[in-house]
Write a protein that holds these residues in place. Structure first.
Motif: not given
Lengths: 306, 378
Positions: A122-124, A128-131, A140-141, A143-144, A212-213, B203, B221, B224-225, B227-230
């Motif tokens: 299940l993708d973000v 809302l993806s990326g920081p 900060y991400p 999504y979080r 999602a995460i 980071r 987990s 995925k996190q 990739a999303d954290s930058g």
């Protein structure tokens, strides 16, 4: 350890705490209002995540996935209440633990039968993806950050529902004296079904948002369930305010403990020993917190009943 | 009592002729439910495929689910040894479960063939003549990752693994071949799925690369996190977090990542080609390295069954030790402590059509045994 890192870790702790709150709120409502220990609450979290992953896979829409998670978990919750839980209100806690533990096994095997043993994805959502960069230069991400906002909005909504609406009054009254409100003409059976479905929907929402995460897999609800029980013990059984404060405390302790305990131990230990001992101590940190709270306030921070 | 045991051994001696009719019993304790189920299912499916292909009707496999819980694994082992009277045990995925079961089982004279877990304690001082590891010693794939990191010129790695025996073996293994500095070293909780705090530390550090060992759902987990954290540092890891069973769940986040494995579906030999094809035909999915390990374990066992009787432990042990079977990995033999001596490759995660998978790009370590063999006295 820079200030920026500290702020980022506090945000991480908040985000974790807010998601725990969604789990603990339903658990504490059900325990507080109906006096029922529901071990299967973690399964409802899993059901939410699986519904979301299935719908997102079929439609590609994250919003629809969330709707499916809420609906799926609420329906599962209502069915469970009507078919199983209803028979357990008068019984003692041991019977409830046994029956709801059986439900965990049934839900886990049922989910495996439907979706298989391998984790789903299940993708973000792209939007809302990326920081993002916060004031002060913290990356900060996004999504979080959204999770924190959603959690706080739900907390506010729940608080208003309980304190300002008619159904909220009935829920609070049912917590204190169920015979009396039944005598006043409130359909207590229907009220319980609604409370149960509401609690289930909150757990399902948490499962979908976190799914999602993290990975969506069978058994994902059990570790969270244990923490949610810790939260309601700390906050005081039946108190929404207590669940919120307890969840934030547990979230922050869990996150900051994992980071700082090894660092502190490194000051007077070999680094490799310190990382290992620190990691073990950090796993215990929330239970030590719980013990400390119970010593000072045996009914929890906001608990009314002994 | 004495009379009874005398009578029993007499019956055994007389029963040699009929003993052939008794099926050869294998007890498989593996993880079929809960968070780690995908790994156990792959080992089971690989194992049963080899049994089916052998067409040997004389083998009976009793499969049990340990739910990744050491206490349950111990109970199941007792049951299999005492009431089912199995000759050989196999199947355990997790090192903490292996530590709870293997020493007790081998002490009772049974054989144990590990299709996965290879804790250092059982390779060194705790080795046993009846314990064979068909997969790897835990450190191996991480050693290869360290060797790759050195080769790639990384100078400052941030390393993390769960706080349990295999996690400790992982970081030790990486450090054995990597000779740069460490930007940080963290042990996480086993089963942890939220890595926000660890990612913030990565980071904030001045690392130039990240090495992690997080098997199963933990790895999904984390990636995925990540990739999303930058955070944009190159990632190195053992195959466990980049394997067939979980790559689809990780998705694009894993593309291009280098990981180390003793097996891949493109290893060019006839056994492996046939294995990949028949596994796909039988189960409708690509095999993982766990499936290949289960398949090799069964074939090793079948080869030993063909040349020796399990009621003669010395002969059976020698037959296992000879490893006279054709492995999906190509070269395979046992070292003095009954752990594999084999090549370990570097793979890259790629996309073939819609499917995420791996291809081999280099050999990290050739004929690698393990660091503990010298401590093993048997």
């Amino acid at each position: 350890m820079s200030l920026l890192l500290l702020i980022e870790q506090v945000l991480n702790g908040l985000q974790f705490g807010v998601m725990l709150f969604l789990m603990a709120a339903g658990l504490t409502l059900i325990f507080g209002v109906m006096g029922l220990i529901n071990l299967a609450h973690g399964s409802l979290y899993m059901i939410g995540a699986f519904c979301a992953a299935a719908v997102a896979g079929a439609t590609g829409s994250f919003v629809l996935a969330l709707v499916a998670a809420l609906a799926g978990a609420a329906i599962a919750g209502a069915l469970v209440e009507i078919l199983v839980i209803r028979r357990l209100y008068g019984k003692d806690h041991l019977d409830q633990v046994l029956a709801t533990f059986a439900l965990i096994l049934i839900f886990s095997e049922g989910t495996r039968w439907l979706f298989g043993s391998f984790p789903l994805f299940l993708d973000v959502p792209d939007a809302l993806s990326g920081p993002i960069t916060l004031p002060g230069g913290i990356e900060y991400p996004l999504y979080r950050l959204t999770l924190i906002a959603v959690g706080l909005v739900v907390a506010l909504g729940l608080f208003l529902l309980i304190s300002r609406t008619r159904i909220g009054i009935q829920i609070r009254a049912g917590e204190n004296d169920r015979e009396m409100i039944a005598a006043l003409g409130v359909d207590i059976g229907r009220l319980y079904t609604i409370v149960f479905a509401l609690g289930a929907a909150l757990a399902g929402l948490a499962g979908a948002l976190v799914g999602a995460i993290q990975s969506v897999q069978v058994g994902m609800g059990e570790p969270v369930l244990i923490l949610a029980f810790v939260v309601i013990v700390i906050g005081g059984i039946g108190s929404i305010k207590g669940a919120l404060v307890g969840a934030l405390l547990v979230g922050l302790t869990n996150t900051l403990g994992g980071i700082f305990l090894p660092e502190v131990l490194k000051l007077f230990m070999e680094p490799s020993v310190a990382t290992s001992v620190g990691a073990s101590l950090a796993s215990m940190a929330i239970y030590i917190l719980m013990a400390a709270v119970l010593i000072l306030k045996p009914t929890g921070l906001f608990g009314a009943r002994a | 009592m004495k009379f009874f045991s005398l009578a029993a051994s007499a019956a055994l001696a007389l029963g040699v002729v009929s003993a052939h009719a008794e099926p050869f019993k294998v007890g498989m304790i593996t993880t079929l439910s809960g968070g780690g189920a995908g790994l156990g299912i792959d080992v089971r499916d690989g194992f049963m495929l080899a049994v089916k292909q052998a067409g040997n009707e004389n083998i009976e496999v009793i499969i049990e689910d340990d739910q990744r819980k050491p206490d349950i694994a111990v109970q199941l082992a007792d049951k299999l040894v005492q009431s089912e009277k199995v000759d050989v045990l196999t199947g355990i995925i997790w090192s903490n479960l292996a530590m709870a079961v293997v020493p007790a089982v081998t002490a009772q004279g049974k054989f144990y063939l590990s299709p996965n877990a290879g804790p250092s304690a059982l390779a060194g001082k705790g080795c046993h003549p009846n314990y064979f590891n068909v997969a790897w010693q835990n450190d191996n794939l991480h050693e290869a990752a360290g060797a790759y990191a050195k080769e790639a010129g990384y100078k400052k790695s941030f390393i993390l693994a769960p706080n349990y025996p295999a996690g400790k073996d992982a970081l030790t293994g990486y450090k054995r071949f990597y000779d740069g500095e460490l930007a940080g070293e963290i042990y996480t909780k086993l089963g942890q799925t939220d890595y926000a705090a660890e990612l913030a530390q990565i980071r904030a550090s001045d690392a130039d690369s990240v090495f992690f060992f997080l098997p199963g759902g933990m790895g999904i987990s984390f990636l995925k996190q990540y990739a999303d954290s930058g955070v944009d540092l190159p990632v190195v890891g053992p195959a466990f977090s980049f394997d067939q069973g979980i790559l689809q769940a990780v998705g694009d986040a894993a593309l291009g990542v280098k990981n180390t494995s003793q097996w891949n579906k493109d290893i060019d030999n006839a056994t492996n080609k046939a294995f990949v094809e028949s596994f796909q035909a039988e189960y409708g999915r690509l095999p993982s390295l766990y499936a290949s390990q289960g398949f090799d374990t069964a074939n090793l066992l079948l080869s030993a069954m063909g040349s020796a009787d399990v009621n003669d432990p010395d002969a059976f042990r020698a037959a296992l030790k000879a490893a006279d079977f054709s492995s999906t990995r190509g070269d395979f033999e046992f070292g003095p402590n009954h752990h594999p001596v084999q090549d370990i490759f570097v793979r890259e995660v790629i996309k073939e059509g819609d499917v995420y998978t791996n291809k081999i790009i280099a050999t990290a370590l050739t004929d690698r045994a393990d660091a503990y063999a010298a401590e093993c006295k048997m």
